[in-house]
Design a protein around this motif. Structure first.
Motif, short mmCIF file in Angstrom:
data_model
loop_
_atom_site.label_atom_id
_atom_site.label_comp_id
_atom_site.label_asym_id
_atom_site.label_seq_id
_atom_site.Cartn_x
_atom_site.Cartn_y
_atom_site.Cartn_z
N ILE B 51 35.43 19.71 64.14
CA ILE B 51 34.08 19.13 64.27
C ILE B 51 33.97 18.37 65.59
O ILE B 51 32.98 18.50 66.31
N ASN B 52 35.00 17.60 65.91
CA ASN B 52 34.98 16.85 67.18
C ASN B 52 34.86 17.79 68.37
O ASN B 52 34.10 17.54 69.30
N ALA B 53 35.65 18.88 68.32
CA ALA B 53 35.61 19.85 69.42
C ALA B 53 34.23 20.50 69.51
O ALA B 53 33.66 20.68 70.60
N ARG B 54 33.66 20.82 68.35
CA ARG B 54 32.33 21.45 68.35
C ARG B 54 31.26 20.47 68.83
O ARG B 54 30.35 20.86 69.55
N ALA B 56 31.76 18.02 70.88
CA ALA B 56 31.95 17.91 72.33
C ALA B 56 31.29 19.10 73.02
O ALA B 56 30.67 18.96 74.09
N THR B 57 31.43 20.29 72.42
CA THR B 57 30.81 21.49 72.98
C THR B 57 29.29 21.36 72.97
O THR B 57 28.62 21.70 73.97
N VAL B 58 28.77 20.86 71.86
CA VAL B 58 27.31 20.68 71.77
C VAL B 58 26.84 19.70 72.85
O VAL B 58 25.85 19.95 73.53
N LYS B 59 27.60 18.61 72.99
CA LYS B 59 27.24 17.60 74.00
C LYS B 59 27.26 18.23 75.40
O LYS B 59 26.36 18.03 76.21
N GLN B 60 28.33 19.02 75.65
CA GLN B 60 28.46 19.68 76.96
C GLN B 60 27.32 20.68 77.18
O GLN B 60 26.74 20.76 78.26
N LEU B 61 27.00 21.43 76.12
CA LEU B 61 25.92 22.41 76.24
C LEU B 61 24.59 21.74 76.51
O LEU B 61 23.77 22.24 77.29
#
Lengths: 241, 225
Positions: B51-54, B56-61
């Motif tokens: 969830i944390n990785a996802r 972070a991905t959402v934040k990056q996206l």
């Protein structure tokens, strides 16, 4: 005055009650621990399989939706490529060598009676070779001294630094009316650098300070007196120094 | 005949067996719950990392999307105007010749996004002809076979070594060297040889020019351990 109390229960009854009480406590405790363990299990089961699964699903949906939105930005790959190339181009232009400065340096450095037949520049080893002819060995010596004592300025960072760290006359030959020479020089790479900037980021072109040991071609400015005459010492018997 | 069985003893035994049953069930339930909780904790810990990785991905996206929109606005401004960065007419017509063309095209001509050795040789031959260099020669090693633009992911500049030779007078050779330096496409001269007289001079140059692969939007998978 304290009232007298009497234990009317027989010992066996009293023992039975004590055992029953202990059993009840044991049962209660075991049921309580079981309920606690089951509650913990249910809590983590819900957290893992309901709450976290929902979070995973939501973030997955967000990623797909945002990525799709990103892909829909028109010409995004082209824009990214142009931006990337633009960033690299600045560095590539800054790091290239400005070899055309040679054409300005040579007339400043070369005495009037010295001609050049061949010049070579190697920007990897910072070596320059000059082959040519002159009217006398004395003139060649003046040329060598001029090169040795030439300094340059390049803004605030470089002030009167030696332009040529080593000047070696590697070959010479004496002919009828003139002498041939070969010089090997190690030049300061800043002389041809495109990356000397002042404090405001403006580009600085190094300027040579040539000692006035003789009249150089830049002073004479005689169009008839050509810098390159095409003669080198390769056509003549040579000596070394 | 009355059997010598104590009803108290039977009651006591029943009560004991009831206690044992409750104790056994409690122990089984507790052990099962605690073991399962331990497994769930491991699973929860792993899922938390995912969830944390996802997230972070959402934040990056989200940041990328914002940057992409900003980039699109800047790109429109960069590619707009009536004249381009080298002073030619700004036009998105693919048939116009340099110095005309839009800024994006000029940048991609200066640092191409693919390896095209024959096109480079043609450009060099044209520059030599424009500067009236006689007996022109352009050499290099065509690395098309080694460089597969499609499979490479490195988007840093890659050097293309070239050698140039020719004969002309001193002023034409000076002009050629200055033209190479003024070119929007970077030509880094690494070796220069001049031989001959002012009227008949032979030039030999070794230099590098560059290409840089196109940047692509790429969503990749990452393993969470």
């Amino acid at each position: 005055m304290a009232r007298a109390q009497f234990n009317l229960l027989p010992d066996s009854k009293y023992e039975q009650l004590r055992i029953e009480k202990s059993q009840r406590t044991l049962k209660g405790l075991s049921i309580f621990i079981s309920i606690g363990a089951v509650t913990l299990f249910v809590f983590f089961f819900l957290a893992t399989n309901v709450l976290q699964k929902k979070q995973l699903s939501d973030s997955d949906k967000d990623i797909k939706s945002l990525y799709s939105e990103l892909q829909n930005v028109e010409n995004l790959n082209k824009m990214l490529t142009v931006q990337n190339q633009l960033g690299s181009l600045v560095d590539l232009h800054r790091s290239k060598h400005i070899s055309s400065r040679l054409f300005a340096y040579l007339p400043d450095l070369t005495p009037t009676n010295v001609s050049i037949g061949r010049v070579g520049l190697d920007f990897i080893t910072n070596l320059m070779t000059i082959d040519g002819t002159a009217d006398s060995q004395k003139t060649v010596n003046v040329f060598v001294d001029t090169l040795k004592f030439t300094t340059f300025n390049a803004g605030e960072q470089v002030n009167d630094q030696q332009a040529f760290r080593s000047v070696v006359q590697s070959n010479f030959s004496v002919g009828s009316g003139n002498v041939s020479y070969s010089l090997n020089l190690t030049f300061d790479p800043l002389l041809f650098s495109n990356n000397i900037l002042d404090s405001s980021g403006k580009q600085i072109v190094p300027s040579l300070k040539v000692p006035k040991l003789t009249t150089t071609r830049s002073v004479l400015a005689d169009p008839a007196n050509v810098l390159f005459n095409g003669q080198t010492n390769q056509d003549k018997p040579s000596g070394g120094q | 005949m009355k059997l010598p069985i104590s009803t108290k003893g039977i009651k006591f035994d029943k009560s004991n067996s009831n206690l044992y049953l409750i104790l056994i069930v409690s122990v089984v339930v507790t052990i099962f719950s605690l073991t399962s909780t331990k497994a769930l904790l491991d699973q929860a810990s792993y899922q938390r990392r995912v969830i944390n990785a996802r997230q972070a991905t959402v934040k990056q996206l989200r940041a990328n999307l914002q940057d992409a929109k900003s980039l699109a606005e800047q790109y429109t401004i960069f590619n707009g105007g009536t004249t381009n960065v080298i002073g030619g007419k700004n036009s998105n017509d693919p048939n116009v010749l340099p110095p005309d063309g839009d800024n994006a095209r000029i940048i991609l001509n200066a640092l191409p996004s693919n390896y095209d050795f024959p096109a480079l040789i043609s450009s060099m031959a044209k520059i030599l002809a424009d500067d009236q260099i006689g007996s022109p020669s352009v050499g290099g090693n065509d690395q098309s076979a080694q460089i597969d633009s499609g499979s490479q992911t490195d988007t840093s500049p890659t050097a293309i070594p070239l050698t140039i030779g020719g004969t002309s007078d001193y002023s034409s050779i000076q002009k050629l060297v200055r033209d190479l330096e003024r070119s929007t496409r970077p030509f880094d001269i690494t070796s220069l040889q001049l031989r001959g007289s002012n009227d008949n001079m032979t030039l030999s140059l070794e230099m590098n020019t560059y290409f840089q692969l196109a940047k692509k939007l790429n969503l990749s998978d990452q393993e969470v351990k």
